[in-house]
Enzyme design. Sequence first.
Site, PDB file in Angstrom:
ATOM      1  N   GLY A  53     -78.478  60.499 -15.388  1.00 41.08           N
ATOM      2  CA  GLY A  53     -79.796  60.874 -14.881  1.00 41.08           C
ATOM      3  C   GLY A  53     -79.681  62.132 -14.042  1.00 41.08           C
ATOM      4  N   HIS A  54     -78.678  62.164 -13.192  1.00 44.55           N
ATOM      5  CA  HIS A  54     -78.383  63.383 -12.422  1.00 44.55           C
ATOM      6  C   HIS A  54     -77.060  63.906 -12.956  1.00 44.55           C
ATOM      7  CE1 HIS A  54     -77.685  66.352  -9.433  1.00 44.55           C
ATOM      8  NE2 HIS A  54     -78.564  65.901  -8.569  1.00 44.55           N
TER       9      HIS A  54
ATOM     10  N   HIS B 106     -77.740  57.066 -10.290  1.00 44.88           N
ATOM     11  CA  HIS B 106     -76.701  58.006  -9.862  1.00 44.88           C
ATOM     12  C   HIS B 106     -75.259  57.527  -9.993  1.00 44.88           C
ATOM     13  CE1 HIS B 106     -80.225  59.924  -8.105  1.00 44.88           C
ATOM     14  NE2 HIS B 106     -79.522  60.982  -7.801  1.00 44.88           N
TER      15      HIS B 106
ATOM     16  N   CYS C 217     -76.848  66.473   0.591  1.00 41.12           N
ATOM     17  CA  CYS C 217     -76.151  67.148  -0.495  1.00 41.12           C
ATOM     18  C   CYS C 217     -75.759  68.570  -0.128  1.00 41.12           C
ATOM     19  CB  CYS C 217     -77.002  67.154  -1.761  1.00 41.12           C
ATOM     20  SG  CYS C 217     -78.665  67.760  -1.518  1.00 41.12           S
TER      21      CYS C 217
ATOM     22  N   HIS D  96     -85.841  69.380 -12.089  1.00 40.04           N
ATOM     23  CA  HIS D  96     -85.035  69.437 -10.871  1.00 40.04           C
ATOM     24  C   HIS D  96     -83.966  70.528 -11.026  1.00 40.04           C
ATOM     25  CE1 HIS D  96     -82.005  67.770  -7.996  1.00 40.04           C
ATOM     26  NE2 HIS D  96     -83.079  67.377  -7.347  1.00 40.04           N
TER      27      HIS D  96
ATOM     28  N   CYS E 213     -78.437  73.779  -2.722  1.00 36.58           N
ATOM     29  CA  CYS E 213     -77.616  73.237  -3.805  1.00 36.58           C
ATOM     30  C   CYS E 213     -77.970  73.851  -5.161  1.00 36.58           C
ATOM     31  CB  CYS E 213     -77.797  71.728  -3.919  1.00 36.58           C
ATOM     32  SG  CYS E 213     -77.078  70.851  -2.549  1.00 36.58           S
TER      33      CYS E 213
ATOM     34  N   GLU F  91     -88.442  69.008  -6.536  1.00 36.38           N
ATOM     35  CA  GLU F  91     -87.404  70.005  -6.209  1.00 36.38           C
ATOM     36  C   GLU F  91     -87.093  70.833  -7.452  1.00 36.38           C
ATOM     37  OE1 GLU F  91     -84.227  67.372  -4.777  1.00 36.38           O
ATOM     38  OE2 GLU F  91     -85.205  67.287  -2.828  1.00 36.38           O
TER      39      GLU F  91
END
Lengths: 685, 685
Positions: free
Chosen positions: B220-221, B169, B448, B300, B370, B352
Amino acid sequence: MDQNKQSRPLPLQEVKINDEFWHREQELVRKEVISYQWNALNDKVEGASPSYCMHNFRAAGKLVMQERQKGKEYVPPKYTFRGFEALPEDPKHPEPDKFYGFVFQDSDFSKWIEAVAYSLVQHPDTELEREADEAIDLVCAAQLENGYLDTYYIINGMDRAFTHVKDHHELYCFGHLTEGAVAYYEATGKDKLLKAAIRFADYVYEQFGPEEGKLHGYPGHEIAEMALVRLYEVTGEEKYLQLSRYFVTERGKQPYFFDIEAKKRAKLDGEAYRQDKNPMRYAYYQAHEPVKMQKEAVGHAVRATYLYSGMADVARLTKDEELYQACVRLWDNITGEKLYITGGIGGTHMGESFSFGYDLPNDTAYSETCAAIGLVFFARRMLEISPDRKYADVMELALYNTVLSGMAMDGKSFFYVNPLEVVPEACKKDERKFHVKPVRQKWFGCACCPPNIARTVTSLGSYLYTKNQDTLFVHMYAGSEVETECEGGCLKISMESQMPWEGRAKLTIKSEKPVETTLAFRLPGWCKDPDIRYSEEKKSKTENGYLYLTGVFQPEEVITFDFPMKVRMLAANDRVREDIGKAAFMRGPVTYCAEEADNGKNLHLLKVAAEQIAKNPDVIKIDDLMIADQQVKTLKVPGFTVKRQEEELYVEYRMPKIQETMITLVPYYTWNNRGEGEMSVWMRT
Amino acid sequence: MDQNKQSRPLPLQEVKINDEFWHREQELVRKEVISYQWNALNDKVEGASPSYCMHNFRAAGKLVMQERQKGKEYVPPKYTFRGFEALPEDPKHPEPDKFYGFVFQDSDFSKWIEAVAYSLVQHPDTELEREADEAIDLVCAAQLENGYLDTYYIINGMDRAFTHVKDHHELYCFGHLTEGAVAYYEATGKDKLLKAAIRFADYVYEQFGPEEGKLHGYPGHEIAEMALVRLYEVTGEEKYLQLSRYFVTERGKQPYFFDIEAKKRAKLDGEAYRQDKNPMRYAYYQAHEPVKMQKEAVGHAVRATYLYSGMADVARLTKDEELYQACVRLWDNITGEKLYITGGIGGTHMGESFSFGYDLPNDTAYSETCAAIGLVFFARRMLEISPDRKYADVMELALYNTVLSGMAMDGKSFFYVNPLEVVPEACKKDERKFHVKPVRQKWFGCACCPPNIARTVTSLGSYLYTKNQDTLFVHMYAGSEVETECEGGCLKISMESQMPWEGRAKLTIKSEKPVETTLAFRLPGWCKDPDIRYSEEKKSKTENGYLYLTGVFQPEEVITFDFPMKVRMLAANDRVREDIGKAAFMRGPVTYCAEEADNGKNLHLLKVAAEQIAKNPDVIKIDDLMIADQQVKTLKVPGFTVKRQEEELYVEYRMPKIQETMITLVPYYTWNNRGEGEMSVWMRT
């Protein structure tokens, strides 16, 4: 508990099954399962996960025998933890003196030998018996001088034996070994394995019990409770019953034994021990509270039913009314809130467990084959204590539906999980359903279900009849010849039956002389208007769903049974959210389902014409169909295809297009024998 | 992609929200969420999981500053892996120079500062601004000389920075920091944090890119893609756009960067590297194939929508038609197969993630707050490229329903997961539903959602309007004052709106002089018979659900909007198995649900009178209700209670007892503001 009502199953030798339906299943087990299983135990099945079961016995036997030949006693090495499952670095070349597979791998042999034993009674087979004897030699060679016989610790280190009974399955393996040994002794009269089991039992007795210095513990995975009772009954040795009773009554007491042993292990490992304070943490093991206090069936469903079966055995033998009442409560809880209409139990794959009351999802069901078998064990034991058709109805339901669904109709593949609704795409793409397989598997790394089916099907005779001093009970109607001693002399009967396809059966007295006795016949709960015809000189009464006929039964006297098999459309209790607005269909003991093979895809778009059917059930037609090599009865149910066929994801609600259709339903146990496809037991109404 | 159709959001300073509905939400965020969040970031919330976010900045700042004061440069220690989440041994006394919390904890600050920035524009607050400036000082103090600014590696070891971008992250934290910095600069004109973000961006640019010696990787995110575009737009510095484009287009190429970095890590750790051969293993990260080839929204859901938003930004700025078409395809896939009727996305809690097409379970839904926000981001960006009400309809749906459902009506508790059906008992007892909380939580260890709601609600102005050279687009109708320059001069408008409770709005031109321009108004997809009144001298056309009015707009000229809000009863596509035989209700953009508070327990026993309603929708009555301190519109829908009330688990199917009833439905976003209870969006028909 009324002593006079109790009864016991007949020895298998006294019941020869020649039933068209069940004989076929027994032959499948004999010809397909038992030999396949033997290859599996010996890692000889191409493409299947190796079992390592016989490998482990060979490895342990080699270690033990090597020393013995030198006149020494084998001393296992110091234990170094190798995990719950050990796999060889090179799968093709396991090292010859190492343990592989799950910690409970020994039990694969025990279940196999048990099935072999029952099968030999039904169908003598010298080649199979020779194979079994050789296997027994291998197993017995691994036993330590002190009687201990679990290859995981024999190979890996006896210093840690019985230090992790919560999860390491030693007492489970011991229990299965004992069941197998008793069965093989009863079948063949050969006592080599029985003697080994007795030595192991004596060792276990030395380790566990209320006395100071012994472990105040009980199995993590139950079965030893039932097994010790069988050992007691075959040997007459009181201490095995004592030990079983101890396991049952010690369970769930505080402080928890599982905590105590964890603490000890932590000390041995020089690690800090932290107690989990959640009072339900041992519910998975049914060890969260003393069994006599338990009111709700919780945790791992196989363990639970094995425990309850052991509880029923102990209650019967020790006349423990409180323990019996706990069994009754747990039975009523399962059948009142936690039973699938297929006779399956275990609503959730999380812990392969019972879910909460009325939570019976169809598509994520666990309904393990072994759990249905455990329910059969429990039912038979409750029947032994007090004959009541509520037990036999459920026993029959589980046998004809979930137990048989566990095995393909060619005996070559198996279900562990028996869902009530399947969409193959979802099983493959939705991780919530990964435990649900859209097709039967050849074998499993954790291969409990196939051998469990084998031992249950081959011992069917012990579920059909029980007897006591004055009464022979008929719990299920299946073609069979019975010869047993009763007060009035030698009673021989011949039962012919058309179950499960027609509710007709016929019993003929085959004794050479008249016999004065009582015969008790279950009036199946699924039949409203039973018609049983018998000679009128009998005294008769009906109690708890059994018709008792007392009198003198003459040679060639005939009793006929007509249990009309109306198709039954059933609804689930309002509290079962997953079945709301739906109906399921049964005929006799057989639960039906819709399959893609007959009805095409999108079973969720079908509706049964419930109102029409409720008014006139005869609109449902019964038909014949060949599935695999078996002729089965199917149902043709009037219904509708309800479609919107819009492209958008959400559209204004308009009354959908309705098209009349006939929906074909097939017996649940036959599902997935015609390729992969959708299946549903509950249909929209 | 038609350049002439493109438009950009207005700077927040140009849009003052005074809408009754949304102003309340913004005030909640300002008064409750922002200050609560600040306490949370500083671990001052009793009973909540500590964030350690500001602790980590303080710790890193201390290490850096200590050396700097000595005239030296801080050299981070050699990295020793401390896991994805690090917790202090004594939770009350974290060590002052250690990193704690999740690896992405820095982003908590960035989301907070972003919400603060937007809020300051809407509502200046010197005390809050001072607090923000102090926080920025702490953050900037932690930055290394080279520009790097991620406390996890600054504290734990820079030798491993950017060695695990798949899961660690850093680029996510960088993205959030950049978004926050740009927002704060745009709100206050203060550039301290912006400069820090620029230095960090320059460092990232040195590390990643197509050039030899750089890492050929991507986040990655995702989020850096969007953030770099914002940085490019505020600085005009081309290289940030280049880097964003690189991240977008490099993604999913083979050999996979995530494999390459894993291999390198294995080497650094002296461990063996084994490549997973499953081609879908990076679908969770949307990195399974190059983005231009992607056709299905997978993995995700938050990551996915952040990526798609970045893709849309890059497509717009680089005029990349192929990339734009991928965005259109992915949008259509989401909204055609994977969108809940609440505007939520993410059918499964496993990862998720999006589930497969049409798999939209209600009771095990993930539908993360989110993810709905990510969908809003994506929608706005698609609108920027080409105004089409299909984007604005979904943006509005997500905002009024799932985004707001994420926050309690007192701003004090939050949902991460927004299910469409809840039975509290099941959430507590059924492990399959443990991710579904029956009541909102105060804060989350992985926090988040609350700050994401805060930054979205406070920046609402940027979703209402966009403009280009000649047109001001009105995408949503919310009370607001707009003042912006257009070709024809200074355009001032005042919008009054009764949304979402009535479909009426009124726009008044407030410019001092006549302005010649085009105004484009969305015709909401939920309204069939819009009535827009304006002076007839305008040239008008309707295109893709927007009414374009071109002409001279006079001071005090008024345009009125009447979008009649009929209650809509909706059905899901036949392929959505979970909604079959059910209906859901909407009025305007608001999705409704039934709650236990109004209808009692056992919502599954209720049926709506679908046939009656389909014939005459007016049988549904609209009523007022106070929930928390807000007056909302409820629906009274005719229906039935359908009961069997049998005791047994399975009973013969009889037509159930039907009792007429009125079912009360409340706006979905208000659910669970009146205590714990059952809830259901889809109702049986």
